[in-house]
Design an enzyme around this catalytic site. Structure first.
Site, PDB file in Angstrom:
ATOM      1  N   GLU A 395       1.219 -19.648  -1.312  1.00  0.00           N
ATOM      2  CA  GLU A 395       2.228 -20.148  -2.235  1.00  0.00           C
ATOM      3  C   GLU A 395       3.198 -21.047  -1.480  1.00  0.00           C
ATOM      4  OE1 GLU A 395       3.724 -16.385  -3.552  1.00  0.00           O
ATOM      5  OE2 GLU A 395       1.745 -15.803  -4.289  1.00  0.00           O
ATOM      6  N   GLU A 426      -1.403 -13.183  -5.568  1.00  0.00           N
ATOM      7  CA  GLU A 426      -1.619 -12.636  -4.225  1.00  0.00           C
ATOM      8  C   GLU A 426      -3.021 -12.051  -4.042  1.00  0.00           C
ATOM      9  OE1 GLU A 426       1.343 -12.374  -5.671  1.00  0.00           O
ATOM     10  OE2 GLU A 426       2.649 -13.310  -4.178  1.00  0.00           O
ATOM     11  N   ASP A 451       6.404  -7.714   1.644  1.00  0.00           N
ATOM     12  CA  ASP A 451       6.643  -6.886   0.464  1.00  0.00           C
ATOM     13  C   ASP A 451       5.620  -7.176  -0.633  1.00  0.00           C
ATOM     14  OD1 ASP A 451       9.898  -6.232   1.057  1.00  0.00           O
ATOM     15  OD2 ASP A 451       9.095  -8.106   1.822  1.00  0.00           O
ATOM     16  N   PHE A 452       5.047  -8.377  -0.615  1.00  0.00           N
ATOM     17  CA  PHE A 452       4.071  -8.739  -1.653  1.00  0.00           C
ATOM     18  C   PHE A 452       2.636  -8.392  -1.231  1.00  0.00           C
ATOM     19  CE2 PHE A 452       6.937 -12.742  -2.415  1.00  0.00           C
ATOM     20  CZ  PHE A 452       7.998 -11.928  -2.756  1.00  0.00           C
ATOM     21  N   HIS A 495      12.266  -7.890  -0.581  1.00  0.00           N
ATOM     22  CA  HIS A 495      12.075  -9.030   0.321  1.00  0.00           C
ATOM     23  C   HIS A 495      12.523  -8.708   1.737  1.00  0.00           C
ATOM     24  CE1 HIS A 495      12.152 -10.953  -3.652  1.00  0.00           C
ATOM     25  NE2 HIS A 495      11.451 -11.939  -3.127  1.00  0.00           N
TER      26      HIS A 495
END
Lengths: 690, 442
Positions: A395, A426, A451-452, A495
């Site tokens: 991204e 993701e 975190d993702f 985040h």
């Protein structure tokens, strides 16, 4: 339908009587194979779970009959048909065909002679060398992988096509939507084949979707969708043929929905209470095997005697495969650890050379200083120039240059095909990296925040990290997932985490966490060159730090820790940003006469156990510092290793300095309290010096 | 950083040390490892070494002062350094007990089991300390931990090993195995060798022979033997032992025993001489509580109960089973209890309490035709009664020579705790009770 129809179809599809006999043979072998597996499961000779393909044979055989030998497929947990049809097409002699069947049966029986040396079994069978990228035990798990393989084909300017099989259940996973969207945007050469057997385990499709047809969902991605009779091998063949043709000619993906039915339950233990016996009977009347036989008889293409002989030959082939499997040895437990990783071996001189280099970097006051982000950009530039297989996806990695600037300028330099902006998907990013890596590319995928990464965990951990091992060491997944973590910017719990321990937990994937520009550059280059999946975790507060980086080309061996500061009283073991805090604490403690050694792990996996143990032997006192939550942090793992290997050298209990077990809070006062500070590190060291 | 000099713990029984001499004065420069003061423990005079190099900033305790172990006695550091934290009030030890006659005990300790001086509970040591101790052949039991909660850390092992006389590794290992405290061996300029440890562990050979006699057999000093060795030498080294002898007319005692033979106690028990003597000595101790005492640090503790040990020869060596609270027991109880204890001791199945907690000991060598001897006090008790054989002798009685069964009693007492007159009075009372057992009814 009559005989004339069949001949018309044959003409239209350009197939011969021999082709039809071949389809019939393949369908019969699959049917006999599944009946045999059902029996062997009942006799507890095959262990575990097997999901049987009987009833759906026309889909696999029809779809795969379209492919060229160099095309690719991905399969599912109900995948024996795909595996058989694909391997049988590629086997050119009767002996090779029998050998293929033998290896399949041996794999299901968990034997060393199986396709995956008994590691995968029914649900994870693969033959990557011959274009079968494998089955998966995760419903929908291979849709992103197939998409990535298609991306790989496109980037390689190849006209090879990927067939991606999955069931109606998978069509409701996020992987389906993310992947179809991604393939449609980039017009990837992939055909999604939905085998709609009406039930996701026990739940009827009508209860799981408001759409009548899954193929209708293609319109959501501006992708053609087609529904075909999955009980008709030639109808399947016709539809897939057109879709493959589109894909091969750069017109993008298609979704082909095959309406079909499974003869058995979801698994052997399924009593099938959710469907009526009348329904089963109605579908069985449409059995694809007798249907094709009847048509061939009616068209005068085959005699009943020929069909009998064929049927007996198919039964015989399966019997031979059972004999082969049951006479094969089980895998030797000594091979347990084989093939988890592609071996990464460095010579002592390579390691010594890097040690000398880093000592020079530390001591040379005239060495140029660059930012951490610049070091990453340099690493990319050098590796992308060196190896055309390397590409970046993620991204905002393109024109934007990455959320933290790690790909700045590369889009302009290498173009949109090598620096690919992705949708916010993701799982598909992770899975596409896996598929691309398995098919000859060296992807570097960015997940913007660690975190993702749980959104992509199935793809990276279940597929990427495990495929090599599950598939008997017959594939490799050379990909880097770049991400960043850590607190410091008041952006709170979604985040700011340090989730490396999640990633170190899975076998099959390396975890690298550089603390300095020098380490970041040398390690990223090495990771891109390494043949294993690697989680490369940067720290958001390090991008703006500067440090000495030599002009010359260099890489850093994986699994070599760096003693950032030698000392004799206490060892601090840490990594990433906490290295800087540990060094600051060490300087302060030096004024009190406490001589601290700071060991920067640099890589959590592979782990430099020797350096850790040597340091423990020297000082006898250990403080572990991590920005991760205290419970289950990687430091706990390090302490366990020390306990196992150097217990007798400990002169004091080991002390952890870790993040508080709270979601990282936003307010600065709270964030500071949650994350190890220089003062807390100093206090922990003092606690040990008595 | 200023470093404290502490009164080191040398040996497991050491609770305090008395400073004999300082080799340095305030302001002197010292090197780490250099001897800086001489002190006396409960066992020996020893030297303490500087724990760090630097300047002697402060000497907190002076010659003659008795300082508890681990107490800071001096501070070494850089001139001008702040050492106030070492000078906190209350850090100084209590004033040593004045020399001279010990004060009368102010309190009776409550039924204190006079446990042998082994520290209670588990001794904590870091894994590293254990490893180093093993490598150096140093027994952890002799080391005082300076880590949190008294945990022994590597530094403590190294300091202890350094404090020992120089010895070869083999000698250290052997010393640890045999329980020979290396510090008790003379530290010469040469390292102590294995042979010297073996000599120290073995009984001292008679000096007469010009050449050492060849040994037929070497039995390791271990187990009961090692414990006896340590206890006996500690007693011989530390007590001021005096032995008093008296000859007793055993006529009544013999008659008493004969009477029991005729009509045994309940359960058919016939008391032996030792058992009757336990009863008699118990009564005498009740009347002379100053003999039922022990010395702890600088205090004489008078004990609330009378527990009498009787030395017994077993295959494993000398053992001393203890009969508890003799004053509250009838002869039959004493007999039954003693026989059970002996049985367990001979079978090697003594319970921990069987062999500990005595306040007085009786040892009888009569069966070997020994008359008088000088028994060694069983610490921390203050006296021991030796019993000789009963033998008929011509005795002058009322101007006539008569034949009487006679017996010699040998009482060894610790002159640090008691004087000759009270000990004599006690022995005299034992004699009276033996000669006139009816007094027991009084």
């Amino acid at each position: 339908m009559n005989a004339t129809d069949l001949k018309t179809i044959m003409q239209a599809q350009g197939i011969t009587r021999e082709d039809l006999l071949d389809y019939l043979r393949q369908m019969r072998v699959i049917r006999n194979f599944e009946e045999a597996v059902y029996d062997l499961l009942g006799r507890n000779i095959i262990k575990g779970a097997s999901h049987l393909y009987a009833g759906q044979e026309a889909v696999a055989v029809g779809a795969i009959s379209v492919l060229r030998d160099d095309d690719l497929i991905t399969s599912t947990h109900r995948g024996h048909g795909h595996c058989y049809a694909r391997g049988d097409r590629l086997a050119k002699t009767p002996e090779e065909k029998q050998e293929h069947l033998n290896k399949m049966m041996a794999e299901l029986c968990g034997r060393a002679t199986g396709y995956c040396r008994g590691r995968g079994g029914s649900m994870h069978i693969a033959d990557v060398e011959r274009g079968n990228l494998g089955a998966t035990g995760i419903v929908g798990g291979n849709i992103p992988v197939a998409t990535g393989a298609a991306l790989s084909m496109k980037l390689q300017k190849s006209d090879r096509v990927v067939l991606c099989f999955f069931g109606d259940g998978a069509a409701n996973t996020g992987n389906f939507h993310e992947s179809l969207n991604m393939a449609a945007i980039w017009k990837l050469p992939v055909v999604y084949i939905v085998e709609n057997n009406l039930y996701g385990m026990s739940v009827p499709f009508e209860k799981a979707s408001s759409c009548k047809n899954i193929a209708d969902r293609g319109c959501a991605y501006c992708m053609p969708g087609e529904v075909v009779d999955g009980m008709d091998v030639l109808a399947v063949r016709d539809a897939v043929s057109r879709a493959v043709d589109r894909a091969r000619h750069g017109e993008g993906p298609t979704i082909v929905e095959c309406k079909t039915y499974r003869w058995y339950g979801h698994s052997r233990s399924d009593p099938r209470v959710y469907r009526t016996r009348e329904e089963e009977k109605a579908w069985k009347e449409r059995d694809p095997i007798p249907t094709l036989e009847r048509r061939m008889l009616e068209a005068g293409l085959v005699t009943p005697q020929e069909l009998d002989e064929l049927a007996r030959a198919c039964e015989k082939a399966v019997e031979i495969s059972i004999d082969f499997a049951l006479n094969s040895p089980f895998p030797d437990p000594s091979e347990l650890y084989d093939d988890v990783y592609v071996p990464t071996v460095y010579t002592p001189s390579q390691i010594a050379k890097e040690r000398e280099l880093r000592e020079r970097v530390r001591s040379d006051p005239n060495m140029r200083q660059i930012y951490y982000w610049e070091a990453l950009v340099e690493a990319f530039r050098e590796e992308m120039t060196r190896d055309p297989r390397v590409f970046i996806m993620g991204e905002d990695v393109g024109l934007y240059g990455g959320a933290y600037g790690a790909t700045r300028g590369l889009y302009q330099e290498f173009g949109p095909e090598r620096v690919i902006d992705t949708p916010i998907s993701e799982a598909a990013i992770g899975g596409a990296a896996v598929g691309a890596a398995m098919t000859g590319m060296r992807p570097v995928a960015e997940i913007m925040y660690v975190d993702f990464t749980p959104l992509a965990m199935d793809q990276i951990a279940n597929q990427g990290a495990k495929n090599r091992y599950m598939f008997g060491g017959k594939t490799k997944v050379p990909m880097v997932i770049r991400t960043e973590g850590g607190a410091g910017r008041s952006i709170a719990a979604h985040h700011s985490q340090s989730l490396e321990a999640l990633w170190t937990h899975f076998p099959g994937i390396y975890v690298v966490m550089p603390a300095t520009p020098y380490d970041a550059k040398g390690l990223l280059k090495e990771c891109i060159r390494n043949d294993n999946p690697i989680m490369f975790i940067e720290h958001k507060m390090l991008y703006g730090t500067k440090g000495p980086v030599p002009e010359e080309e260099y890489t850093i061996p994986l699994g070599v820790a760096d003693i950032k500061r030698p000392g004799k009283d206490v060892t601090i073991i840490t990594y990433s940003r906490m290295v800087l805090r540990a060094l600051e604490a060490a300087e302060n403690l030096a004024k009190e006469g406490i001589d601290v050694e700071v060991v920067d792990l640099r890589c959590l996996k592979p782990l430099d156990v020797d350096t850790i143990i040597e340091s423990v032997k020297k000082t006898g006192r250990v403080v572990g510092v991590t920005e991760a939550y205290k419970t289950g942090s990687f430091i706990s793992e390090i302490f366990t290793i020390i306990n196992e290997l150097a217990f007798d050298y400990l002169d004091a209990p080991m002390v952890r300095v870790a993040a508080a077990d709270v979601p990282v809070p936003m307010a600065e006062t709270l964030e500071d309290a949650a994350i190890p500070s220089v003062e807390r590190i100093e206090a922990a060291v003092r606690q040990l010096v008595y | 950083m200023a470093k404290e000099v502490i009164m080191p713990k040398m040996g497991q029984t050491m609770e305090a040390g008395t400073i004999i001499e300082w080799y340095v004065k305030e302001g002197d420069t010292v090197k780490k490892g250099e001897p800086i003061f001489k002190f006396e423990s409960d066992k020996a005079a020893l030297e303490a070494e500087a724990p760090a190099s630097g300047t002697v900033l402060k000497i907190l305790h002076h010659p003659g002062e008795t300082v508890p172990i681990l107490e800071v006695v001096a501070v070494i550091g850089e001139p001008g350094e702040d050492i106030s934290r070492f000078l906190k009030p209350g850090a100084a030890p209590e004033a040593a007990a004045p020399a001279g006659a010990p004060e009368a005990p102010t309190a009776v300790t409550p039924a204190a089991p006079a446990a042998p001086p082994i520290p209670e509970g588990r001794r904590f040591a870091s894994p590293r300390a254990r490893m180093v101790a093993k490598q150096l052949g140093v027994p952890l039991e002799r080391i005082t931990g300076t880590g949190p909660g008294g945990r022994i850390v590597e530094r403590d092992v190294l300091a202890y090993a350094q404090s020992l006389p120089k010895a070869t590794p083999a000698a250290r290992k052997l010393a640890a195995e045999m329980g020979v405290p290396l510090e008790t061996l003379a530290a010469g300029p040469e390292r102590i060798t294995r042979a010297e440890v073996e000599r120290a562990a073995a009984p001292v050979p008679p000096p007469a022979a010009p050449a050492p006699a060849p040994a037929v057999q070497a039995i390791p000093m271990a187990g009961v033997r090692a414990i006896i060795a340590e206890r006996m030498s500690a007693s011989a080294r530390t007590t001021a032992a005096v032995t008093l002898f008296t000859e007793v007319d055993a006529t009544a005692l013999v008659q008493l025993r004969e009477s029991f033979k005729q009509s045994p106690l309940a359960g058919g028990l016939v008391p032996g001489y030792n058992e009757i003597l336990v009863l008699i000595v118990g009564r005498a101790l009740q009347e002379h509580p100053n003999m039922n005492v022990r010395l702890v640090e600088n205090r004489i503790e008078q004990l609330a109960v009378i527990n009498i040990g009787v030395a017994v020869d077993t295959e494993r060596g000398l053992l001393v089973p203890v009969i508890r609270d003799v004053a509250s027991k009838r002869l039959g109880d004493i007999v039954a209890e003693f026989r059970m204890l002996v049985e367990r001791a001979r079978a090697g199945q003594s319970l921990p309490d069987d062999l500990s907690g005595g306040t007085f000991t009786i040892t009888n060598l009569g069966m070997y035709e020994v008359d008088g001897f000088t028994p060694i006090i069983n610490l921390p008790e203050c006296a021991i009664l030796g019993v000789g054989r009963i033998v008929e002798k011509p005795v002058a009685l009322n101007g006539q020579v008569v034949i009487r069964p006679m017996m010699v009693l040998s009482l060894t007492f610790d002159h640090r705790i008691n004087d000759g007159a009270p000990a004599g009075r006690f022995l005299q009372r034992v004699k009276q009770l033996i000669e006139r057992p009816y007094l027991l009814l009084a």
